[in-house]
Design a protein around this motif. Structure first.
Motif, PDB file in Angstrom:
ATOM      1  N   LEU A   1      98.148  46.649  26.922  1.00 27.35           N
ATOM      2  CA  LEU A   1      99.333  46.113  26.156  1.00 27.35           C
ATOM      3  C   LEU A   1     100.122  45.403  27.064  1.00 27.35           C
ATOM      4  N   THR A   2     100.500  44.031  26.529  1.00 29.70           N
ATOM      5  CA  THR A   2     101.456  43.177  27.148  1.00 29.70           C
ATOM      6  C   THR A   2     102.721  42.758  26.247  1.00 29.70           C
ATOM      7  N   GLY A   3     103.976  42.793  26.806  1.00 31.95           N
ATOM      8  CA  GLY A   3     104.960  42.797  26.064  1.00 31.95           C
ATOM      9  C   GLY A   3     105.449  41.009  26.529  1.00 31.95           C
ATOM     10  N   VAL A   4     106.143  40.497  25.573  1.00 32.27           N
ATOM     11  CA  VAL A   4     106.585  39.171  25.942  1.00 32.27           C
ATOM     12  C   VAL A   4     107.918  38.980  25.464  1.00 32.27           C
ATOM     13  N   ALA A   5     108.999  38.942  26.344  1.00 26.50           N
ATOM     14  CA  ALA A   5     110.434  38.693  26.044  1.00 26.50           C
ATOM     15  C   ALA A   5     110.854  37.410  26.278  1.00 26.50           C
TER      16      ALA A   5
ATOM     17  N   VAL B   1     102.934  50.176  21.011  1.00 22.91           N
ATOM     18  CA  VAL B   1     102.613  51.506  22.022  1.00 22.91           C
ATOM     19  C   VAL B   1     101.605  52.233  21.432  1.00 22.91           C
ATOM     20  N   SER B   2     101.862  52.844  20.045  1.00 21.95           N
ATOM     21  CA  SER B   2     101.074  53.868  19.735  1.00 21.95           C
ATOM     22  C   SER B   2      99.743  53.169  19.205  1.00 21.95           C
ATOM     23  N   ALA B   3      99.841  51.851  18.885  1.00 20.99           N
ATOM     24  CA  ALA B   3      98.313  51.212  18.609  1.00 20.99           C
ATOM     25  C   ALA B   3      97.724  51.051  19.779  1.00 20.99           C
ATOM     26  N   ALA B   4      98.327  50.574  20.862  1.00 26.44           N
ATOM     27  CA  ALA B   4      97.398  50.439  22.199  1.00 26.44           C
ATOM     28  C   ALA B   4      96.829  51.895  22.661  1.00 26.44           C
TER      29      ALA B   4
ATOM     30  N   SER C   1     106.476  52.555  26.766  1.00 24.78           N
ATOM     31  CA  SER C   1     105.104  52.493  26.951  1.00 24.78           C
ATOM     32  C   SER C   1     104.755  53.747  27.876  1.00 24.78           C
ATOM     33  N   ARG C   2     105.751  54.273  28.730  1.00 19.76           N
ATOM     34  CA  ARG C   2     105.452  55.100  29.599  1.00 19.76           C
ATOM     35  C   ARG C   2     105.534  56.627  28.944  1.00 19.76           C
ATOM     36  N   SER C   3     106.065  56.637  27.715  1.00 19.24           N
ATOM     37  CA  SER C   3     106.028  57.744  26.924  1.00 19.24           C
ATOM     38  C   SER C   3     104.791  58.209  26.415  1.00 19.24           C
ATOM     39  N   LEU C   4     104.015  57.151  26.249  1.00 21.56           N
ATOM     40  CA  LEU C   4     102.430  57.501  25.966  1.00 21.56           C
ATOM     41  C   LEU C   4     101.552  57.411  27.276  1.00 21.56           C
TER      42      LEU C   4
ATOM     43  N   ALA D   1     101.759  49.171  30.985  1.00 18.76           N
ATOM     44  CA  ALA D   1     101.851  47.899  30.470  1.00 18.76           C
ATOM     45  C   ALA D   1     102.170  46.518  31.207  1.00 18.76           C
ATOM     46  N   GLU D   2     101.819  45.465  30.900  1.00 18.52           N
ATOM     47  CA  GLU D   2     102.400  44.466  31.517  1.00 18.52           C
ATOM     48  C   GLU D   2     103.516  43.455  30.862  1.00 18.52           C
ATOM     49  N   VAL D   3     104.269  42.857  31.329  1.00 25.44           N
ATOM     50  CA  VAL D   3     105.380  42.007  30.752  1.00 25.44           C
ATOM     51  C   VAL D   3     105.284  40.648  31.169  1.00 25.44           C
ATOM     52  N   ARG D   4     105.643  39.757  30.096  1.00 26.50           N
ATOM     53  CA  ARG D   4     105.752  38.443  30.562  1.00 26.50           C
ATOM     54  C   ARG D   4     107.249  37.887  30.016  1.00 26.50           C
ATOM     55  N   LEU D   5     107.983  36.953  30.738  1.00 21.69           N
ATOM     56  CA  LEU D   5     109.510  36.779  30.558  1.00 21.69           C
ATOM     57  C   LEU D   5     109.409  35.106  30.362  1.00 21.69           C
ATOM     58  N   ILE D   6     109.885  34.692  29.492  1.00 25.41           N
ATOM     59  CA  ILE D   6     109.614  33.245  29.036  1.00 25.41           C
ATOM     60  C   ILE D   6     111.062  32.798  28.828  1.00 25.41           C
ATOM     61  N   ASP D   7     111.394  31.472  28.926  1.00 24.13           N
ATOM     62  CA  ASP D   7     112.815  30.928  28.667  1.00 24.13           C
ATOM     63  C   ASP D   7     112.482  29.647  27.530  1.00 24.13           C
TER      64      ASP D   7
END
Length: 279
Positions: free
Chosen positions: A34-38, A24-27, A80-83, A87-93
């Motif tokens: 920034l995109t997070g993948v969980a 988050v700080s880098a973005a 993400s919101r704190s800065l 951001a986007e999110v991807r969820l995978i199984d």
């Protein structure tokens, strides 16, 4: 330019996710998306043992995995919101190995993927995710130490240079970060048996980066008695207050089983600062 960053979210209740806070700080610092993948992890049950697991057990495990993945997504959203980032999110199984392969494929369309350092005392997928991104994406990976507290900074960068292909690739991928640096230090580690005369090892690298408008401080680090390459690198990192280390990721892939070389594996386990690697 690094304008599109992927971060692999640590999934597990109570586990600190230093990669998310750093990403988050880098973005924010780089003006990047920034995109997070969980991952909702599945049990990898060999077919011969399938009958030993009831449907209820498998469903309960799946529900718990989904809950943990959702917790990691919520933390990512809050960070993400704190800065002020959207951001986007991807969820995978998938199983740990299968999910790592998916993340390695997803990472091909990002400028940089940020991951957590693996914890040797806990079971987790961080190591296999790092290897999958490093070897399978064709893009760089940045590993954030478990105890990282400082936000992203590229003010003081150390480049581990051995003249090899992987190191050259890492430097090319990291070049846009050098513009943020007050110090770029290129170090060459040798055994103290280098030939006398001629240019200091790394002089060609300094000339190359100078043509891109960046001066480089060259240093030759000699191995002491009983010291390894990682020992002298980490000693230099501490002595020069380095923010980020750039180096080539060594190893090979056989039948999709990723095997890191000794130096890479050693520094991944022991690093105290973020590592920017490419292969």
């Amino acid at each position: 330019m690094i304008k599109d960053i992927l971060v692999s979210l640590r999934v597990g209740e109570g586990d600190e996710d230093t990669a998310v806070d750093y990403a988050v700080s880098a973005a924010a610092a780089l003006g990047a998306q920034l995109t997070g993948v969980a991952v909702s992890y599945q049990i990898d049950v060999p077919p011969v043992y399938t009958e030993a697991f009831s449907t209820d057990f498998i469903e309960a495990q799946r529900a718990e995995s989904q809950r943990l993945a959702q917790l990691s997504v919520e933390h990512f959203g809050e960070a993400s919101r704190s800065l002020g980032l959207t951001a986007e999110v991807r969820l995978i199984d998938g199983t740990p190995g299968g999910a790592a392969e998916q993340i390695g494929t997803i990472a091909r369309l990002f400028d940089l993927t940020i991951v957590n350092q693996a914890d040797p005392d806990k079971l987790g997928a961080e190591e296999v995710i790092t290897e999958a991104v490093l070897f399978d994406s064709g893009r760089p990976v940045l590993v954030v130490p478990r105890k990282q507290q400082k936000p992203f900074s590229a003010k003081r960068i150390l480049v581990a240079w051995d003249g090899g292909r992987a190191a050259a690739r890492a430097i090319a991928e990291a070049r846009s970060l050098f513009a943020h640096a007050d110090l770029v230090e290129a170090v060459v580690v040798d055994s103290g048996k280098s030939k006398k005369g001629g240019d200091l090892p790394g002089a060609d690298l300094a000339r190359h980066l100078a043509r891109h408008g960046k001066s480089v401080e060259l240093r030759r680090l000699v191995l002491g008695s009983g010291e390894g390459i990682v020992d002298v690198l980490l000693k230099e990192v501490e002595a020069r207050d380095i923010d980020l280390v750039v180096l080539g990721g060594y190893g090979h892939s056989r039948l999709r089983e990723f095997v890191l070389g000794g130096v890479t594996r050693d520094i991944l386990e022991r690093t105290t600062v973020p590592l920017f690697l490419a292969h």
